[in-house]
Design a protein around this motif. Structure first.
Motif, mmCIF file in Angstrom:
data_model
loop_
_atom_site.group_PDB
_atom_site.id
_atom_site.type_symbol
_atom_site.label_atom_id
_atom_site.label_comp_id
_atom_site.label_asym_id
_atom_site.label_seq_id
_atom_site.Cartn_x
_atom_site.Cartn_y
_atom_site.Cartn_z
ATOM 1 N N LYS A 29 -14.371 -6.781 -3.697
ATOM 2 C CA LYS A 29 -13.859 -5.603 -2.988
ATOM 3 C C LYS A 29 -14.985 -4.593 -2.792
ATOM 4 O O LYS A 29 -15.977 -4.603 -3.513
ATOM 5 C CB LYS A 29 -12.720 -4.943 -3.781
ATOM 6 C CG LYS A 29 -11.583 -5.862 -4.151
ATOM 7 C CD LYS A 29 -10.777 -6.257 -2.957
ATOM 8 C CE LYS A 29 -9.561 -7.071 -3.385
ATOM 9 N NZ LYS A 29 -8.832 -7.603 -2.280
ATOM 10 N N THR A 59 -4.371 -6.434 3.879
ATOM 11 C CA THR A 59 -5.378 -6.828 2.886
ATOM 12 C C THR A 59 -6.084 -5.616 2.285
ATOM 13 O O THR A 59 -6.801 -5.750 1.297
ATOM 14 C CB THR A 59 -6.436 -7.760 3.511
ATOM 15 O OG1 THR A 59 -7.130 -7.057 4.544
ATOM 16 C CG2 THR A 59 -5.796 -9.017 4.078
ATOM 17 N N GLN A 60 -5.904 -4.441 2.885
ATOM 18 C CA GLN A 60 -6.565 -3.228 2.405
ATOM 19 C C GLN A 60 -5.622 -2.268 1.691
ATOM 20 O O GLN A 60 -6.019 -1.166 1.344
ATOM 21 C CB GLN A 60 -7.223 -2.494 3.579
ATOM 22 C CG GLN A 60 -8.377 -3.241 4.191
ATOM 23 C CD GLN A 60 -9.496 -3.439 3.196
ATOM 24 O OE1 GLN A 60 -9.902 -2.520 2.497
ATOM 25 N NE2 GLN A 60 -9.994 -4.658 3.119
ATOM 26 N N LYS A 61 -4.384 -2.681 1.469
ATOM 27 C CA LYS A 61 -3.433 -1.784 0.809
ATOM 28 C C LYS A 61 -3.917 -1.347 -0.572
ATOM 29 O O LYS A 61 -3.667 -0.234 -1.000
ATOM 30 C CB LYS A 61 -2.054 -2.437 0.708
ATOM 31 C CG LYS A 61 -1.296 -2.432 1.998
ATOM 32 C CD LYS A 61 0.092 -2.978 1.806
ATOM 33 C CE LYS A 61 0.865 -2.938 3.109
ATOM 34 N NZ LYS A 61 2.217 -3.468 2.942
ATOM 35 N N TRP A 62 -4.631 -2.225 -1.271
ATOM 36 C CA TRP A 62 -5.139 -1.876 -2.599
ATOM 37 C C TRP A 62 -6.060 -0.662 -2.498
ATOM 38 O O TRP A 62 -6.081 0.194 -3.383
ATOM 39 C CB TRP A 62 -5.896 -3.056 -3.216
ATOM 40 C CG TRP A 62 -7.205 -3.305 -2.555
ATOM 41 C CD1 TRP A 62 -7.445 -4.090 -1.471
ATOM 42 C CD2 TRP A 62 -8.446 -2.699 -2.884
ATOM 43 N NE1 TRP A 62 -8.757 -4.017 -1.112
ATOM 44 C CE2 TRP A 62 -9.407 -3.178 -1.965
ATOM 45 C CE3 TRP A 62 -8.856 -1.811 -3.865
ATOM 46 C CZ2 TRP A 62 -10.733 -2.795 -2.002
ATOM 47 C CZ3 TRP A 62 -10.180 -1.434 -3.901
ATOM 48 C CH2 TRP A 62 -11.101 -1.928 -2.981
ATOM 49 N N ASN A 63 -6.822 -0.580 -1.401
ATOM 50 C CA ASN A 63 -7.794 0.488 -1.234
ATOM 51 C C ASN A 63 -7.116 1.832 -0.953
ATOM 52 O O ASN A 63 -7.689 2.886 -1.197
ATOM 53 C CB ASN A 63 -8.763 0.126 -0.115
ATOM 54 C CG ASN A 63 -10.109 0.818 -0.245
ATOM 55 O OD1 ASN A 63 -10.404 1.427 -1.258
ATOM 56 N ND2 ASN A 63 -10.907 0.717 0.779
ATOM 57 N N MET A 65 -4.817 2.983 -2.598
ATOM 58 C CA MET A 65 -4.586 3.602 -3.900
ATOM 59 C C MET A 65 -5.712 4.578 -4.239
ATOM 60 O O MET A 65 -5.504 5.519 -4.994
ATOM 61 C CB MET A 65 -4.457 2.532 -4.988
ATOM 62 C CG MET A 65 -3.244 1.625 -4.813
ATOM 63 S SD MET A 65 -1.693 2.516 -4.595
ATOM 64 C CE MET A 65 -1.488 3.217 -6.196
#
Length: 185
Positions: A29, A59-63, A65
Motif C-alpha cells: 500500500k 480498492t482504495q477504501k482502506w485509504n 480511513m
C-alpha cells in the motif's frame, strides 16, 4: 495527565511512523492525502467526466480511513490533548511577523489574521484561498502526489522522483516564505 498534553518525543513518534510505513510497504500500500481526494471524486462519479478519475475506488477504501483518522485525531488533539502554552519562536521571526501586521505571535498555532472568518471572507482571503488552492492542486497533480505521499511513502521506498519532489517542496516553501509572503502582507 500533563505528560499526555506534551508533544511526543522523536524517539516515540519516529519508530511509530517507521512501523506504519513498514506495514504499508509490506502490504503493498501507499500513503498520501491527495490520493484520497481522487478516491472521493471517483466515488462521486467524476470518472464520467474525466479519465483520470476512472479508477476502482473500492480498492482504495482502506485509504479513506486516513482521512477519517486525521479528522478524528485532529478533533481529539484540539479539544482533549491541547494545552494553552505559548509557542517559543526566534525573536527575529517574531519581529518579522510583527512587521507584517501579525499580533499575539506564538499564542496560537495559526495566526487569526489569516485563519478567522473575517479574514477568509475578505477579498484578499478569497483570492489567497482560490489562487493557493489552484497552485496546490496543480502542484500535487504535476508532482504525482502530495507532500505526505512523497515525503513519507516515497522517501521510505527510496524513490528518486519523491526525493526530487520533496526538494522542490522545500524550495517552494522558502520562496513563499521569503519572497511571496512579504508581498501578500
Amino acid at each position: 495527565m500533563d505528560l499526555i498534553l506534551q508533544p511526543w518525543p522523536w524517539y516515540i513518534t519516529g519508530p511509530l511512523l517507521a512501523i506504519v510505513m513498514f506495514l504499508l510497504i509490506y502490504f503493498g500500500k501507499t500513503f498520501g492525502m491527495s490520493s484520497n481526494l481522487r478516491t472521493f471524486c471517483a466515488m462521486a462519479g467524476a470518472g464520467k467526466k474525466s479519465d483520470f478519475f476512472k479508477i476502482d475506488y473500492k480498492t482504495q477504501k482502506w485509504n479513506l480511513m486516513v482521512v477519517f483518522g486525521a479528522v478524528i485525531g485532529g478533533f481529539i488533539a484540539h479539544f482533549f490533548l491541547s494545552n494553552e502554552t505559548n509557542i517559543q519562536l526566534n525573536p527575529h521571526t517574531i519581529e518579522k511577523l510583527q512587521s507584517f501586521g501579525f499580533e499575539n505571535i506564538g499564542k496560537a498555532l495559526v495566526p487569526p489574521e489569516i485563519y478567522n472568518w473575517d479574514a477568509v471572507f475578505s477579498i484578499k482571503g478569497i483570492l489567497i484561498l482560490v489562487i493557493g488552492g489552484f497552485l496546490v492542486g496543480f502542484g500535487t497533480r504535476y508532482a504525482g502526489g502530495c507532500t505526505s505521499g512523497h515525503a513519507i511513502t516515497g522517501l521510505s521506498n527510496l524513490q528518486i522522483p519523491s526525493l526530487i519532489a520533496v526538494i522542490g517542496f522545500f524550495i517552494g516553501g522558502l520562496i513563499m516564505t521569503h519572497f511571496i509572503l512579504p508581498l501578500i502582507f
